[in-house]
Design an enzyme around this catalytic site. Structure first.
Site, PDB file in Angstrom:
ATOM      1  N   PRO A  42       0.792  -1.230   0.000  1.00  0.00           N
ATOM      2  CA  PRO A  42       0.000   0.000   0.000  1.00  0.00           C
ATOM      3  C   PRO A  42       0.827   1.284   0.000  1.00  0.00           C
ATOM      4  O   PRO A  42       1.819   1.421   0.735  1.00  0.00           O
ATOM      5  CB  PRO A  42      -0.823  -0.132   1.285  1.00  0.00           C
ATOM      6  N   CYS A  43       0.369   2.238  -0.822  1.00  0.00           N
ATOM      7  CA  CYS A  43       1.084   3.502  -1.002  1.00  0.00           C
ATOM      8  C   CYS A  43       0.689   4.613  -0.020  1.00  0.00           C
ATOM      9  O   CYS A  43       1.520   5.486   0.272  1.00  0.00           O
ATOM     10  CB  CYS A  43       0.869   4.017  -2.427  1.00  0.00           C
TER      11      CYS A  43
END
Length: 424
Positions: free
Chosen positions: A78-79
């Site tokens: 996840p960013c």
């Protein structure tokens, strides 16, 4: 020659999977949380290869079941923990899985590790986090390096910077080199002209001339927001200069009698967005993958918009396969020092409280008091930093890492129980 295998975590709709497959890797397993993306993966990789669910849930994926059976652990974790839009909470963000992936490598014991994330992870704010990752990988027996790669350097008509971590065993590292950039003459217009003209739009050539440039970064968005569009205000302005209305995604290409783009700008279709992400028409595998894209327009757009461009993944995959097969030995250069954090290294190596003067002396860094306090503030966001008053002034000690690495009792467990339906 034996086939090289990969386990991919947070695989999304398969941009990285497709690129690694084209390089020559065979997926042993691909794990994805989003149901639409998982369905896309099953259609393209096979149902027996894909696991749907939280990758950190041992009932979904247990690394100990695959010890010594995989060459590469890869993923696009996840960013939001590292993005400006996500407030750059780093290890304090319950969605962060980067540190977990690094610890998983120590259990899975692959020959190589490939993780990619947003450019924000390369910021000074995360200097200590990056150093922690390098130190952990060194302890696990890997040589590792970070590198900022731009999709436009690998034939993709889009800026899209991605921060990439590669780690290999010392015996394989001398055979690895970062992929070579290629000259990119592809623009948004030349890339999409045939798709824009699919319904015989009479102004397709004129639009192509307007769109002679590189696209801004495609933004997939999250489940918390509305329908598909091409990004925030600044990105929309850049799209307008390229002759594109970025306020939404079209169902179809412009009709033959659609107005001139100077009167009404066309919108991109999901297929056009995919082309800009590197799903190119010359490759049949790309086309088959897109034909198997699950869901309706918004779900499809998010899958494509959040993907790692296949040509970039292919270039990295080629370099990794060359290294793992020892095809060409390269000059071994010192790994990049720009991510080294002397302040963190001094604090992490000591169990005692240290004053700012002593920390800077041992770290060989000359900082003003304000600069030092800012560095401590950054470290405090990712690590438990204790402070004690001493005759020599405040003294500091790191007592732990805040990130989720698989431990029981971490806030991520409750977050996933209550917010799982909104996690992108």
């Amino acid at each position: 020659m034996s086939e090289l295998t990969v386990i991919e975590v947070c695989a999304g709709a398969g941009g990285q999977a497709l690129g690694l497959e084209q390089a020559g890797f065979a997926h042993r397993l691909a794990i994805e949380l989003d149901s639409w993306a998982a369905k896309t993966l099953r259609s393209n990789l096979g149902a027996d290869v894909v696991k749907e669910g939280d990758v950190a849930d041992r009932t979904v994926f247990n690394p100990l079941d695959h010890v010594g059976q995989v060459d590469l652990l890869a993923g696009g974790v996840p960013c939001p923990p590292f993005s400006v839009a996500g407030r750059q909470l780093g290890a304090s963000d319950e969605r962060d899985l980067f540190a977990w992936a690094v610890e998983t490598a120590s259990q899975l014991e692959p020959r190589a590790l490939l993780l990619e994330n947003v450019r924000g992870l390369s910021a000074p704010r995360f200097r200590g986090y990056r150093q922690h990752v390098l130190d952990r990988l060194k302890k696990f027996g890997y040589v590792a390096e970070w590198r900022l790669l731009h999709a436009a350097d690998y034939g993709v008509p889009q800026l899209r910077p991605r921060f990439v971590l590669v780690a290999l065993r010392p015996e394989d590292w001398p055979f690895f080199s970062w992929p070579t950039r290629i000259e990119n003459t592809t623009t948004v217009g030349t890339s999409l002209r045939d798709l824009m003209a699919a319904n015989s739009w009479e102004h397709a050539d004129e639009w192509m001339e307007m769109a002679r440039g590189i696209a801004p970064t495609i933004v997939g968005g999250s489940k918390k927001h509305g329908g598909a569009d091409l990004g925030p205000t600044r990105a929309k302005a850049a799209w307008r200069l390229l002759g594109v209305d970025a306020l939404g995604v079209a169902d179809d290409a412009p009709q033959q009698s659609a107005p001139h783009p100077s009167v009404r700008l066309p919108r991109l279709t999901v297929g056009m967005v995919a082309r800009i992400q590197g799903w190119v028409r010359e490759d049949q595998r790309h086309q088959v993958w897109l034909e198997n894209l699950a869901g309706r327009k918004t779900a499809q757009y998010r899958q494509i918009g959040n993907a790692f461009p296949p040509p970039v993944a292919r270039a990295l995959g080629d370099s990794l396969i060359s290294a793992l097969r020892h095809e060409k030995e390269h000059e071994v250069l010192p790994t990049s020092s720009e991510t080294q954090d002397g302040i963190y290294r001094v604090l992490s190596a000591s169990r005692s409280f240290l004053t700012s003067e002593l920390i800077m002396e041992q770290a060989s860094e000359q900082l003003t008091l304000r600069q030092f306090e800012r560095r401590i503030a950054h470290l405090s966001e990712d690590f438990h930093v204790e402070t004690r008053e001493t005759p020599g002034g405040p003294a500091y000690r790191i007592s732990g890492f805040k990130a989720f690495v698989g431990q029981d009792g971490h806030g991520r467990h409750e977050y996933m129980r209550t917010h799982r339906s909104r996690v992108s």
